[in-house]
Design a protein around this motif. Structure first.
Motif, PDB file in Angstrom:
ATOM      1  N   TRP A  60       1.607 -14.062  12.991  1.00  0.00           N
ATOM      2  CA  TRP A  60       0.522 -12.757  12.476  1.00  0.00           C
ATOM      3  C   TRP A  60      -0.468 -13.903  12.467  1.00  0.00           C
ATOM      4  CZ3 TRP A  60       0.492  -8.051  13.398  1.00  0.00           C
ATOM      5  CH2 TRP A  60      -0.668  -7.104  12.368  1.00  0.00           C
ATOM      6  N   PRO A  61      -1.833 -13.278  12.484  1.00  0.00           N
ATOM      7  CA  PRO A  61      -3.179 -14.415  12.176  1.00  0.00           C
ATOM      8  C   PRO A  61      -3.457 -14.645  11.661  1.00  0.00           C
ATOM      9  CG  PRO A  61      -3.629 -11.826  13.725  1.00  0.00           C
ATOM     10  CD  PRO A  61      -2.037 -12.048  13.788  1.00  0.00           C
ATOM     11  N   THR A  62      -3.481 -13.076   9.993  1.00  0.00           N
ATOM     12  CA  THR A  62      -3.591 -14.191   8.503  1.00  0.00           C
ATOM     13  C   THR A  62      -2.083 -14.078   7.866  1.00  0.00           C
ATOM     14  OG1 THR A  62      -3.087 -11.249   8.279  1.00  0.00           O
ATOM     15  CG2 THR A  62      -5.570 -12.715   9.385  1.00  0.00           C
ATOM     16  N   ASP A  63      -2.541 -14.676   6.582  1.00  0.00           N
ATOM     17  CA  ASP A  63      -1.584 -14.534   5.940  1.00  0.00           C
ATOM     18  C   ASP A  63      -0.844 -13.261   5.376  1.00  0.00           C
ATOM     19  OD1 ASP A  63      -1.750 -17.852   5.932  1.00  0.00           O
ATOM     20  OD2 ASP A  63      -3.067 -18.023   4.403  1.00  0.00           O
ATOM     21  N   GLN A  64      -1.699 -12.289   4.748  1.00  0.00           N
ATOM     22  CA  GLN A  64      -0.772 -10.870   4.674  1.00  0.00           C
ATOM     23  C   GLN A  64      -0.308 -10.131   5.719  1.00  0.00           C
ATOM     24  OE1 GLN A  64      -1.442 -10.531   1.164  1.00  0.00           O
ATOM     25  NE2 GLN A  64      -2.740 -12.245   1.445  1.00  0.00           N
ATOM     26  N   LEU A  65       1.541  -9.993   5.748  1.00  0.00           N
ATOM     27  CA  LEU A  65       1.547  -9.543   6.720  1.00  0.00           C
ATOM     28  C   LEU A  65       1.627  -8.158   6.004  1.00  0.00           C
ATOM     29  CD1 LEU A  65       4.868 -12.688   6.321  1.00  0.00           C
ATOM     30  CD2 LEU A  65       3.040 -12.122   8.252  1.00  0.00           C
ATOM     31  N   PRO A  66       2.273  -7.365   7.267  1.00  0.00           N
ATOM     32  CA  PRO A  66       1.372  -6.096   7.206  1.00  0.00           C
ATOM     33  C   PRO A  66       2.775  -5.378   7.223  1.00  0.00           C
ATOM     34  CG  PRO A  66       1.117  -6.310   9.904  1.00  0.00           C
ATOM     35  CD  PRO A  66       1.033  -7.916   9.075  1.00  0.00           C
ATOM     36  N   ASP A  67       2.575  -3.748   6.755  1.00  0.00           N
ATOM     37  CA  ASP A  67       4.240  -2.574   7.065  1.00  0.00           C
ATOM     38  C   ASP A  67       4.366  -1.772   8.121  1.00  0.00           C
ATOM     39  OD1 ASP A  67       5.502  -4.621   4.659  1.00  0.00           O
ATOM     40  OD2 ASP A  67       4.595  -2.812   2.580  1.00  0.00           O
ATOM     41  N   ALA A  68       4.911  -1.704   8.495  1.00  0.00           N
ATOM     42  CA  ALA A  68       4.802  -0.121   9.523  1.00  0.00           C
ATOM     43  C   ALA A  68       5.076   0.655   8.700  1.00  0.00           C
ATOM     44  CB  ALA A  68       6.250  -0.813  10.743  1.00  0.00           C
ATOM     45  N   ILE A  69       4.177   1.617   9.508  1.00  0.00           N
ATOM     46  CA  ILE A  69       4.815   2.884   9.219  1.00  0.00           C
ATOM     47  C   ILE A  69       3.928   3.530   9.845  1.00  0.00           C
ATOM     48  CG2 ILE A  69       3.111   4.756   8.150  1.00  0.00           C
ATOM     49  CD1 ILE A  69       1.453   2.383   6.296  1.00  0.00           C
ATOM     50  N   GLY A  70       5.253   4.606  10.156  1.00  0.00           N
ATOM     51  CA  GLY A  70       5.576   5.729  11.431  1.00  0.00           C
ATOM     52  C   GLY A  70       7.156   5.566  11.910  1.00  0.00           C
ATOM     53  N   GLY A  71       7.810   5.400  11.334  1.00  0.00           N
ATOM     54  CA  GLY A  71       9.532   4.539  12.126  1.00  0.00           C
ATOM     55  C   GLY A  71       9.548   4.279  13.011  1.00  0.00           C
ATOM     56  N   GLU A  72      10.974   4.708  13.792  1.00  0.00           N
ATOM     57  CA  GLU A  72      11.091   4.854  15.008  1.00  0.00           C
ATOM     58  C   GLU A  72      10.094   5.499  15.929  1.00  0.00           C
ATOM     59  OE1 GLU A  72      14.971   6.201  15.700  1.00  0.00           O
ATOM     60  OE2 GLU A  72      15.474   4.835  15.144  1.00  0.00           O
ATOM     61  N   SER A  73       9.281   6.569  15.804  1.00  0.00           N
ATOM     62  CA  SER A  73       8.110   7.342  16.490  1.00  0.00           C
ATOM     63  C   SER A  73       7.219   6.194  16.612  1.00  0.00           C
ATOM     64  CB  SER A  73       7.877   8.236  16.027  1.00  0.00           C
ATOM     65  OG  SER A  73       7.109   7.856  14.327  1.00  0.00           O
TER      66      SER A  73
END
Length: 260
Positions: free
Chosen positions: A169-182
């Motif tokens: 990931w390009p930054t140190d802040q890892l994101p969370d996935a929103i929206g599930g399988e869709s």
């Protein structure tokens, strides 16, 4: 220039989609059901070869056609090929790899999306879900006009998934996935679409760069021929003037000797 600008923009967007897929794969344990690991030697083999509809492109179609022929020859079974462009269709047919279908190329960037949609519908209808799909096209290169590129687009197997998971990931802040399988399914669909869109845009950019280079070479050759003709004309004219002067001088000298 419109195709070159599109290629630059697509590179950033393609990377964004890959980063989003990596986040989703890291966040969901159910990804195995979405992109199952299939045997890479099973199913039908399909191939998309991007070429040109028009001439004046040098070896553009020959290069990408030969790349497709060499790659497909190493695979088991007879592949089902679709040509994008009449010229490359003829090259493949002459080589004994007769395409099953032909798609005309768009005249602008705005027409690429509709072409990709037709390709997706056709290949899904004719190949099925277990097929291996390869894409061949020319890509602009630094220091050269273009070079052939081959990509196995399908299946989306475990190795492809693991490579995206391992991408940094390009930054140190890892994101969370929103929206599930869709959200994951939407990103996979966008990945397939943008992969074909990018292949078409890069092929069109390479084609026009090759045509522009051919036109520049033709202009240079014409200019050199014109200069050669002008030099020959000047030489012929000067020879005529010299002959006339020699005739005048010879006549004057003969007349002078008669008087003396």
């Amino acid at each position: 220039s419109q195709y070159e600008q599109s290629v630059r923009a697509l590179a950033d967007y393609y990377r964004t989609v890959e980063l989003g897929l990596g986040v989703c794969f890291r966040g969901f344990e159910s990804t195995r059901s979405l992109t199952p690991h299939r045997r890479t030697d099973a199913g039908v083999i399909g191939a998309l070869v991007f070429g040109s509809d028009q001439g004046l492109v040098g070896r553009f179609n020959d290069v990408v056609a030969q790349c497709a022929i060499d790659t497909l020859a190493t695979l088991p079974g007879k592949p089902r090929v679709w040509a994008i462009g009449e010229r490359v269709h003829a090259r493949l047919a002459d080589a004994g790899l007769a395409p099953e279908g032909l798609f005309p190329l768009p005249n602008s960037v705005q027409g690429i999306a509709s072409l990709v949609a037709r390709i997706e519908v056709e290949t899904e209808r004719r190949l099925g879900q277990d097929a291996r799909l390869y894409v061949f096209h020319n890509r602009p290169q630094t220091g050269a006009l273009f070079g052939p590129v081959s990509q196995r687009l399908l299946p989306l197997d475990a190795q492809w998934r693991q490579d995206l998971i391992n991408s940094r990931w390009p930054t140190d802040q890892l994101p969370d996935a929103i929206g599930g399988e869709s959200a994951l399914r939407a990103l996979i669909s966008e990945y397939l679409f943008i992969s074909l869109f990018r292949a078409c845009a890069e092929s069109l950019a390479s084609e026009n760069a090759s045509r522009l280079a051919a036109m520049q070479r033709a202009d240079k050759n014409i200019a050199e021929l014109l200069e050669s003709f002008r030099a020959s004309l000047r030489g012929v004219r000067q020879s005529g003037i010299d002959e006339e002067l020699f005739d005048v001088i010879s006549g004057f000298e003969a007349l002078a000797r008669q008087r003396s």
